[in-house]
Design a protein around this motif. Structure first.
Motif, PDB file in Angstrom:
ATOM      1  N   GLY A  84      32.651 -73.898   7.702  1.00 42.01           N
ATOM      2  CA  GLY A  84      31.698 -72.785   7.715  1.00 42.01           C
ATOM      3  C   GLY A  84      30.657 -72.939   8.794  1.00 42.01           C
ATOM      4  O   GLY A  84      30.330 -71.990   9.516  1.00 42.01           O
ATOM      5  N   GLU A 101      30.097 -70.450  12.132  1.00 42.87           N
ATOM      6  CA  GLU A 101      28.859 -69.710  12.344  1.00 42.87           C
ATOM      7  C   GLU A 101      28.122 -70.141  13.596  1.00 42.87           C
ATOM      8  O   GLU A 101      27.331 -69.360  14.138  1.00 42.87           O
ATOM      9  CB  GLU A 101      27.955 -69.882  11.121  1.00 42.87           C
ATOM     10  CG  GLU A 101      28.534 -69.241   9.859  1.00 42.87           C
ATOM     11  CD  GLU A 101      27.706 -69.578   8.632  1.00 42.87           C
ATOM     12  OE1 GLU A 101      26.698 -70.298   8.788  1.00 42.87           O
ATOM     13  OE2 GLU A 101      28.068 -69.123   7.528  1.00 42.87           O
ATOM     14  N   ASN A 104      33.214 -66.369  -1.635  1.00 39.02           N
ATOM     15  CA  ASN A 104      32.522 -66.109  -0.372  1.00 39.02           C
ATOM     16  C   ASN A 104      33.384 -66.623   0.770  1.00 39.02           C
ATOM     17  O   ASN A 104      33.067 -67.640   1.382  1.00 39.02           O
ATOM     18  CB  ASN A 104      31.151 -66.785  -0.370  1.00 39.02           C
ATOM     19  CG  ASN A 104      30.299 -66.342   0.814  1.00 39.02           C
ATOM     20  OD1 ASN A 104      30.540 -65.289   1.406  1.00 39.02           O
ATOM     21  ND2 ASN A 104      29.319 -67.131   1.168  1.00 39.02           N
ATOM     22  N   MET A 157      34.921 -67.702   4.085  1.00 42.31           N
ATOM     23  CA  MET A 157      34.137 -67.975   5.298  1.00 42.31           C
ATOM     24  C   MET A 157      34.490 -67.019   6.424  1.00 42.31           C
ATOM     25  O   MET A 157      33.614 -66.605   7.192  1.00 42.31           O
ATOM     26  CB  MET A 157      34.347 -69.425   5.739  1.00 42.31           C
ATOM     27  CG  MET A 157      35.772 -69.789   6.055  1.00 42.31           C
ATOM     28  SD  MET A 157      35.901 -71.490   6.625  1.00 42.31           S
ATOM     29  CE  MET A 157      37.667 -71.619   6.909  1.00 42.31           C
ATOM     30  N   ARG A 160      32.866 -63.761   5.806  1.00 42.37           N
ATOM     31  CA  ARG A 160      31.433 -63.896   6.060  1.00 42.37           C
ATOM     32  C   ARG A 160      31.121 -63.831   7.549  1.00 42.37           C
ATOM     33  O   ARG A 160      30.158 -63.165   7.972  1.00 42.37           O
ATOM     34  CB  ARG A 160      30.943 -65.228   5.480  1.00 42.37           C
ATOM     35  CG  ARG A 160      29.434 -65.403   5.552  1.00 42.37           C
ATOM     36  CD  ARG A 160      28.970 -66.647   4.810  1.00 42.37           C
ATOM     37  NE  ARG A 160      29.414 -67.870   5.453  1.00 42.37           N
ATOM     38  CZ  ARG A 160      30.338 -68.691   4.960  1.00 42.37           C
ATOM     39  NH1 ARG A 160      30.920 -68.407   3.805  1.00 42.37           N
ATOM     40  NH2 ARG A 160      30.700 -69.789   5.591  1.00 42.37           N
TER      41      ARG A 160
END
Length: 1625
Positions: free
Chosen positions: A983, A987, A1032, A1034, A1037
């Motif tokens: 994750g 990001e 959730n 990744m 997201r």
């Protein structure tokens, strides 16, 4: 853990009596030790069965949870080819930990035990293993399985290690704590045999008695009695053989002794429970030892048969049931014998090893049999009259290894012809070895033919140099000669055999040999010519003779007699070739011509010598007739002229007179005379010996009175004159004069020619000057005529222009009032006409050449293109840096906000906050990222001035280019990382690698990454549809985070602004909150208790009419607002980011593929969750955080505004998921019909979101777009991100690039080990305060690779043909492609073509001159120098395309024209797209600048707050005098309604209680002291801010001192009125 031969040592206690706790602890230690021994026994038994090591004993339980070892154990005990082990290499377990699919392994193990017949009582549940709920039962089951498998003869017996295994105290303590943690008791491992016996469906008493009898017989050690006991039917033992009685006795005796010893060791433990089978062998153990003895005996027979070489005995041993071998075939006995001989190698084999040998022999036999069948089929196919090449190729494909790949179908005729020819030559069927040889040779020959068709020397050389082709005597320097020769051979083969146009191996070798022979001959000739040159320069007759007579040159007629003449002629030629510097060289043609001339001259000289010898003979007068004399004189070799047959007698008389005059001198003078050959060369003739010499003879006189050429010519002339004199003057005077004039004329001509030859240079200059004079005169005359004609023409044109101007002035006078309208109309018409034609080009399936020619100029790269491209690159870099700066500033502000919050709660000091604020201010002023590793320095980092640093930087640029253009690398890396780390990587690093999607290219590549990653995430991590919604993911997201770069302000901004600015809008659908707000409002206005209860239920609140009224109004407003939002959102599909929409499409398809049975509505709900809930809903709930609205830094949304937006978002979310209100919210059930109708609209909305094109179509990209970039892509990554990416790629290289030939392996190998920040930054950046934030500028470019011509030839030829067609089409006026390529170019066309090349060269120089633009070249490695060459090249490529089937002349090469039209359309679209990108990037830069200004405003606001705090701290004690405290009795506060009650006190007792309220130094804080009869009891601090928060939250009553209940609303009213002088009206 270690092993010893002693038992466990018990602690000595002496006279000390153990306490209960000590005894319990000791018992637990003993249980833990026993369990560890059982674990060790299970571990060793599994290692023996699996043949591989397992984790340590203390880690065995954890290692069994994934079930891999258990599944392997099951398949080893009961092989089953249909079942597979999940995650056999534990790669997924190492990367992501335990996964649910690992339960498949556990289920495979348990099912196998059931299939084997193990009683169910031993088998654990899946959760016992997977969740580690009952691991002792799992180990218990393994023990039972070992005994059961031993009984069946499938595994060895498990060792008994109790008392023999030694463990450390720490290990025992840890196991004891583990057992206590789960509260588990150990099973009775010693009773497994008895339980297995009791589970047998037989008479248990009889079985027990039979087992005891066997044990007693074993103790007596009498094999006969033991055999009798084993053969007892009540023992239920199988395969008992009398021949093995002694083996049974030995094995059972050893086993019983070991069991008795183990039982004695266990009896020392306090937890020991005696059992009848502790010292007796159970039925299962006896059966296992019997099977083991049978197996040992069978192996002995097998080894004996192998040693004796007896295949019959060996086959009998292999078929023995004791061994349990599978797949034994009587036909393969000889193979078994040979294989076992090689396998034994002096040591005995186990049953498993024998099975391995049998399986391998069977496999080889099967392969051999299959190969024989296929070879027979191949021969049958070759022998058939109508042999099919396709059938033959299919058979050969089956013979090849699966890893070798399929044979090329287009080469099938080659295989058929070659193999059929070999079969005909040997007049017999092909053997298997011959077919294998053909399979190795013919594919390589086919590759040679493919390279030959491509016409590339390099590709042909690689194909010829392949060892599989087996071409001898290859020379790489002759690759082009090979190509030319083989091309000619191939052309001839195609003409002779069009059905099989392939060059065979024999032709290949023959052609190579011919080329090599030609090359060698040429080299030999060159060497000989060099020797000739050296010999001529040295005037060496011998060396020249040796060189000329070499068989290579082939001048066999040259000898010592004429080599001097050859030398003379060669010297003359060399002088002619000499340019005055003495370096004249003779070439082969010079030598050949000179030698041939010399041979001719020598032959003429020999003939002349023979004729002169005859004329100078001893009796020429007597023996020579007149006719013979005339014949001799007429010979060409003598070179005499004016010889007439009619003067024969006169010649004879003249000859006699000459002989008579010279008789007295002939004998004394020499016989050598000079002779002119051809009038140019003199030879020396020996009339006495008949020899010819080309140099004056030494010691001999030349001439004398011998008849020579000159003398004979004089005699002929004299005879002619004498005869003429005797004739009448009229008859002989004229010929005489003619002869005289001729003689004189020839003499003058010879003199003139000699003069001219001596003054050739001067004559040439005079002639040139005269021609120039004449040409200039002619030119002047022509120019005067042209000027006169031009003047006349100009006069006519002037008259015409004058007349046209007068006419135009009249027309303009009429149109002048409407000039602007006319201009607009003309402009519109031109645009309309061009638009129509361009639409024809874009929409027509087969555009014509004239239409293409009209728009081909759009393919040119103009100056505006370079300017816009430079602007685009600069904006991209600026936007990427601004995004990074804003992100860092936002993180710093968030950290500062948290620190200020901690400061308010006195968790940290003011100095810590100030230090962070100063650091943030400094970074903000310097731009946060002052350093960029793009310039050169003398450090040691990537920007150092060294070859190594630049090479490393180039490797990083290549690495990140590969990561960009091949998104599967990053997708694999993300899923190879642990969940938390993946994750963070997604990001932080991924957006930087793709430049935050700053332009269409980067966004296109990022969307491709999202597609691959999202598909993989659904495939591997989504087990239910709800996982996407409740979890959730990744990738989802990251998609949402990236999509937020495209703000929803145009869609939601006006709606949210409308909600925020509407002061009358109050949407609160909670009856209790409405009730509390109503009560607080009444009490705040009046200052008196309202008399209503403060705590009510929902039903009680709804009973009040005011609450119902406000609730109805709120529901009505909520429906209206939700409808407005729905309409706007549903109409704004085109305004949503393409990345989000395409991800929705990919998610929908991936879910359909994973869950084909799932209803469409459920899938749409999940996709709608991505589009609406994760992307849109958050922007509605918190518009200030997602740039929907802009608020000042010191202002925030009010709670009512947030509640309004939250209520709207909640209804929209319910509509998206079709979730209504139930009985728990009955007052809102009126909204359910609205939710259902909105959900149907939501489904259409989601379908519309998924109806987007593929990225290639949306962004207009194809496989060649990357090669046509004008500018190299540039990314900016931080040094830390670069190091992290390199490190992670090295750690997970096998998962990221599983293929061995993947180019990523070479890149990582060249980059070396893990990088460090110091190695990346170098010494120049060592002192940077934040080295991890230093940016690295990477100018991405692909790795230079050799293109596979065989695989890419068709595409490359197509692209080259397209480029050539564009160039040729510009300069011609033909109407079709074929005519363009075949028409003769004119000078005007050539000039136009040169202009095109100059324009392109200028564009290339402009591009190479700018550092932001790409240095890549065009598809054509070298442009054609002329239009004629371009047309030839175009014709050649058109021919190749026709041969490959890519284009045809019948339709005028339609695919080529369509490709050019597509390029034109794409180029226009690219320009439009680039302008759109410029506008979008400028808008993005403005938005980022505004966002940065907002952050800076926030930072200034925080700085002002901290400055105020600092001033307050510096003020110290300089504070204003605090207000006087207020004192109230409890009874007084009770009257005011502030005090509700005091626990444990009656109302009459309230008078003795006093409350003192005092303001503190901190604004808004008060201290409340409670006194009872003047005695200080307790004190507490209250904050007005906290009281207001409680009031906002609807809390009406609070506790103080733990027993005092206070009305919050009235307490606030009291404080405001007494200390601030404020009262609410």
């Amino acid at each position: 853990m270690k092993m010893e031969g002693s038992t466990v040592t018990q602690p000595a206690c002496g006279d000390h009596r153990l306490t209960a706790e000590e005894m319990d602890s000791q018992r637990q230690q003993s249980v833990a030790y026993e369990y560890l021994c059982r674990l060790e026994e299970a571990k060793r038994w599994m290692e023996a069965v699996l043949g591989e090591p397992l984790p340590p004993t203390t880690e065995l339980e954890e290692s069994l949870r994934h079930g891999v070892h258990l599944a392997r154990l099951a398949l080893r005990l009961r092989p089953d080819g249909a079942r597979r082990v999940y995650d056999p290499d534990l790669a997924r377990y190492a990367a992501r930990g335990l996964q649910f699919r690992h339960t498949d392994n556990i289920n495979l193990w348990t099912q196998t035990m059931r299939d084997m017949g193990l009683p169910q009582t031993f088998i654990p549940t899946t959760t016992d293993v997977y969740e580690k709920k009952n691991m002792p039962k799992v180990i218990y089951c393994i023990h039972a399985l070992s005994l059961f498998a031993f009984k069946l003869g499938r595994a060895p017996q498990m060792l008994d290690l109790l008392g023999k295994a030694v463990f450390t105290e720490a290990e025992i303590d840890a196991m004891s704590a583990e057992l206590r943690k789960y509260g588990l008791s150990l099973p009775t491992f010693g009773k497994i045999g008895g339980i297995l016996a009791s589970e047998m469906p037989v008479d248990k008493a009889a079985l027990h008695a039979a087992v005891i009898v066997i044990n007693e017989a074993v103790d007596r050690q009498v094999p006969a009695e033991t055999l009798a006991g084993l053969q007892n039917l009540h023992a239920h033992l199988r395969d008992v053989s009398a021949e093995n009685a002694h083996l049974y006795q030995e094995r059972l005796w050893d086993a019983k002794r070991a069991k008795v010893e183990a039982a004695q060791n266990r009896s020392l433990s306090e937890t020991f429970e005696a059992d009848v089978y502790d010292e007796l062998l159970t039925q299962a153990e006896i059966q296992g030892h019997v099977a083991a003895a049978n197996r040992s005996a069978a192996l002995g027979q097998l080894h004996s048969a192998v040693s004796a070489g007896d295949s019959g005995r060996l086959l009998a041993a292999l078929c023995s049931p004791a061994l349990g071998l599978q797949g034994v075939s009587p036909d393969a006995a000889a193979g078994y014998l040979d294989g076992l001989r090689r396998a034994t190698n002096g040591h005995p084999l186990s049953a498993e090893e024998v099975q391995t040998v049998v399986s391998r022999v069977n496999q080889l036999s099967s392969q051999r049999h299959r190969e024989e069948e296929l070879v027979a089929a191949v021969n049958g196919c070759l022998a058939a009259p109508d042999a099919s090449a396709g059938r033959l190729l299919a058979l050969l494909d089956q013979l090849r290894s699966p890893d070798a790949g399929a044979l090329p179908g287009w080469a099938a005729p080659l295989f058929l012809r070659e193999m059929a020819a070999v079969r005909r030559e040997q007049a017999a069927d092909l053997s298997a070895a011959a077919v294998r040889g053909a399979l190795g040779l013919l594919p390589a020959v086919a590759r040679v033919n493919a390279a030959l068709a491509a016409g590339e020397p390099a590709a042909l050389w690689r194909a010829l140099a392949d060892p599989a082709v087996y071409i001898l005597d290859l020379d790489e320097s002759c690759s082009r000669r090979y190509l030319s020769a083989l091309t000619a051979v191939s052309r001839a083969v195609r003409a002779e055999t069009p059905d099989c146009p392939f060059v065979t191996h024999a032709l290949l070798q023959r052609t190579v040999d011919d080329v090599n022979a030609d090359v060698q001959e040429e080299q030999d000739k060159v060497e000989l010519i060099e020797r000739v040159n050296r010999a001529v320069l040295a005037e060496d007759d011998g060396a020249l003779l040796t060189a000329l007579t070499n068989p290579i040159l082939g001048y066999s007629s040259v000898g010592e007699h004429n080599v001097r003449h050859c030398l003379q002629l060669l010297q003359e030629v060399q002088q002619e070739q000499d340019g005055g510097d003495g370096d004249g060289l003779l070439w082969l043609e010079h030598v050949d011509q000179a030698v041939r001339n010399a041979l001719v001259d020598h032959e003429l000289a020999e003939r002349a010598c023979a004729a002169l010898c005859e004329l100078n003979g001893p009796a020429p007068a007597g023996g020579l007739s007149a006719d013979r004399l005339v014949a001799l004189l007429s010979l060409p070799c003598l070179g005499l002229h004016d010889v007439s047959p009619g003067l024969a007698q006169h010649y004879l008389a003249a000859l006699r007179r000459h002989r008579a005059a010279g008789q007295h001198t002939q004998g004394s003078s020499g016989a050598w005379v000079r002779h002119s050959v051809g009038g140019a060369v003199e030879a020396y003739l020996d009339l006495s010996g008949g020899r010819v010499s080309w140099q004056p003879p030494d010691g001999h006189q030349i001439g004398g009175h011998w008849l020579d050429q000159t003398t004979l010519q004089a005699l002929v002339t004299e005879a002619a004159l004498g005869e003429a004199g005797r004739q009448c003057p009229e008859r002989w005077l004229v010929p005489l004069q003619a002869a005289a004039r001729g003689l004189l004329l020839r003499r003058r001509i010879r003199q003139r020619r000699l003069f001219l030859s001596r003054h050739t240079d001067q004559i040439v200059r005079i002639q040139a000057w005269w021609r120039g004079v004449r040409q200039r005169r002619r030119f002047l005359l022509q120019r005067a005529a042209r000027m006169k004609e031009r003047v006349d023409q100009l006069r006519r044109e002037v008259d015409e222009l004058r007349e046209r101007r007068e006419w135009e002035e009249g027309v303009l006078a009429r149109y002048k009032p409407h000039e602007e309208l006319v201009v607009r109309l003309q402009r519109w018409w031109r645009r309309h006409h061009l638009r129509q034609e361009f639409q024809q080009l874009a929409g027509r399936a087969s555009p014509s050449v004239p239409l293409l020619r009209k728009f081909v100029h759009l393919l040119d790269v103009r100056g505006a293109d370079f300017k816009e491209e430079v602007q685009l690159q600069k904006l991209k870099a600026d936007v990427a840096q601004m995004i990074r700066k804003n992100q860092m500033l936002e993180r710093d502000l968030d950290t500062l906000d948290v620190k200020i919050g901690l400061l308010v709660r006195n968790r940290i000091s003011l100095q810590e906050v100030l230090m962070h604020s100063k650091s943030m201010d400094a970074a903000n002023k310097t731009g946060t990222l002052p350093n960029k590793l793009g310039t050169m320095s003398r450090g040691q980092g990537l920007k150092a001035l060294s070859r190594e640093s630049r090479a490393r930087l180039s490797l990083y640029q290549q690495l990140f280019y590969e990561l960009q253009t091949r998104p599967e690398y990053l997708a694999r890396l993300v899923f190879a990382l642990p969940p938390g780390q993946s994750g963070r990587f997604l990001e932080s690093v991924v957006p930087s690698v793709f430049n935050y999607g700053a332009n269409d290219r980067d966004e296109f590549l990022l969307v491709k990454l999202f597609r691959i990653a999202l598909q993989e995430e659904v495939r591997s991590r989504v087990d239910r549809l709800s996982d996407v919604v409740t979890g959730n993911p990744m990738v989802v997201r990251l998609i949402v985070q990236y999509s937020r770069r495209h703000p929803l302000r145009p869609v939601l901004g006006p709606l949210v602004e409308r909600v925020l600015t509407d002061r009358s809008l109050l949407i609160n659908t909670s009856p209790v909150e409405i009730y509390r707000h109503w009560v607080n409002q009444q009490e705040a206005q009046t200052g008196q208790p309202c008399g209503l209860p403060y705590s009510v239920t929902q039903e009680e609140a709804l009973q009040h009419p005011e609450v119902s009224r406000r609730l109805s109004r709120a529901i009505h407003c909520l429906k209206e607002a939700s409808n407005i939002f729905l309409d706007e959102i549903f109409n704004a599909v085109d305004q949503l980011p393409y990345c989000l929409l395409y991800s929705a499409r990919v998610l929908r398809q991936a879910l359909h593929d994973k869950f084909p049975e799932a209803p469409e509505k459920d899938v749409l709900k999940v996709v709608g969750n991505l589009v609406y809930y994760r992307y849109i809903n958050s922007a509605i709930v918190a518009p200030d955080a997602f740039d929907i609205v802009t608020l000042p830094a010191d202002q925030a949304m009010t709670p009512d505004q947030r509640r309004n937006l939250g209520s709207i978002a909640k209804i929209l979310q319910f509509a998206a998921s079709k979730k209504g209100f139930g009985d728990e919210a009955g007052h809102l059930q009126a909204l359910n019909p609205f939710i259902v109708s909105a959900h149907e609209r939501f489904k259409e909305f989601v379908r519309a979101c998924c109806a987007v094109p593929e990225p290639e179509q949306h962004y207009g990209r194809n496989e060649f777009t990357e090669a046509t970039l004008m500018a190299r892509p540039v990314v900016y990554v931080s040094a830390q991100e670069l190091c992290d990416t390199h490190r992670l790629l090295l750690e997970h290289e096998a998962a990221v690039a599983p293929a061995r030939d993947d180019p990523l392996h070479q890149l990582l190998e060249e980059l070396g080990d893990r990088p460090s920040l110091e190695g990346v930054l170098g010494a120049d950046e060592a002192g940077h305060p934040h080295p991890e934030r230093v940016e690295v500028r990477l100018e991405l470019h692909p790795r230079a690779e050799t293109i596979d011509d065989h695989g890419m030839s068709a595409d490359r030829v197509f692209v080259q043909a397209k480029q050539l067609l564009v160039d040729v089409m510009r300069c011609t006026e033909d109407a079709d492609v074929a005519a363009c390529a075949r028409s003769e170019p004119t000078e005007l066309m050539e000039r136009a073509y040169r202009a095109v090349l100059q324009q392109r060269g200028a564009a290339e120089r402009r591009r190479h001159g700018h550092q932001l633009l790409s240095r890549s070249g065009s598809f054509l490695a070298q442009p054609c120098a002329s239009l004629e060459e371009a047309k030839d090249a175009l014709l050649e490529r058109l021919r190749l395309l026709e041969g490959a089937g890519r284009a045809h002349r019948a339709d005028d090469y339609r695919p080529l024209r369509e490709a050019v039209a597509a390029d034109i359309v794409h180029q226009r679209r690219h320009r439009q797209q680039r302008r759109h990108e410029l506008v979008k990037l400028r808008r993005t830069a403005d938005s980022l600048e505004k966002k940065r200004a907002f952050y800076q405003e926030q930072a200034a606001y925080f700085s002002q707050y901290l400055e105020t705090c600092l001033q307050a701290m510096a003020a110290g004690q300089r504070t204003k005098r605090a207000a006087a405290p207020r004192r109230y009795s409890a009874a007084r506060l009770k009257e005011k309604g502030v005090l509700i009650s005091i626990e444990g006190m009656q109302p009459a007792e309230l008078k003795g209680v006093q409350f003192e309220i005092s303001p503190l130094a901190a604004e808004g804080t008060f201290q409340v002291n409670a006194k009872l009869l003047g005695v200080q009891l307790e004190r507490v601090e209250i904050s007005l801010q906290e009281l207001l928060q409680l009031q906002y939250d609807g809390v009406s009553v609070m506790d103080m001192f733990g027993r005092v209940r206070i009305n919050v609303n009235l307490l606030i009213f009291l404080l405001n009125s007494k200390f601030y002088g404020k009262t609410k009206k």
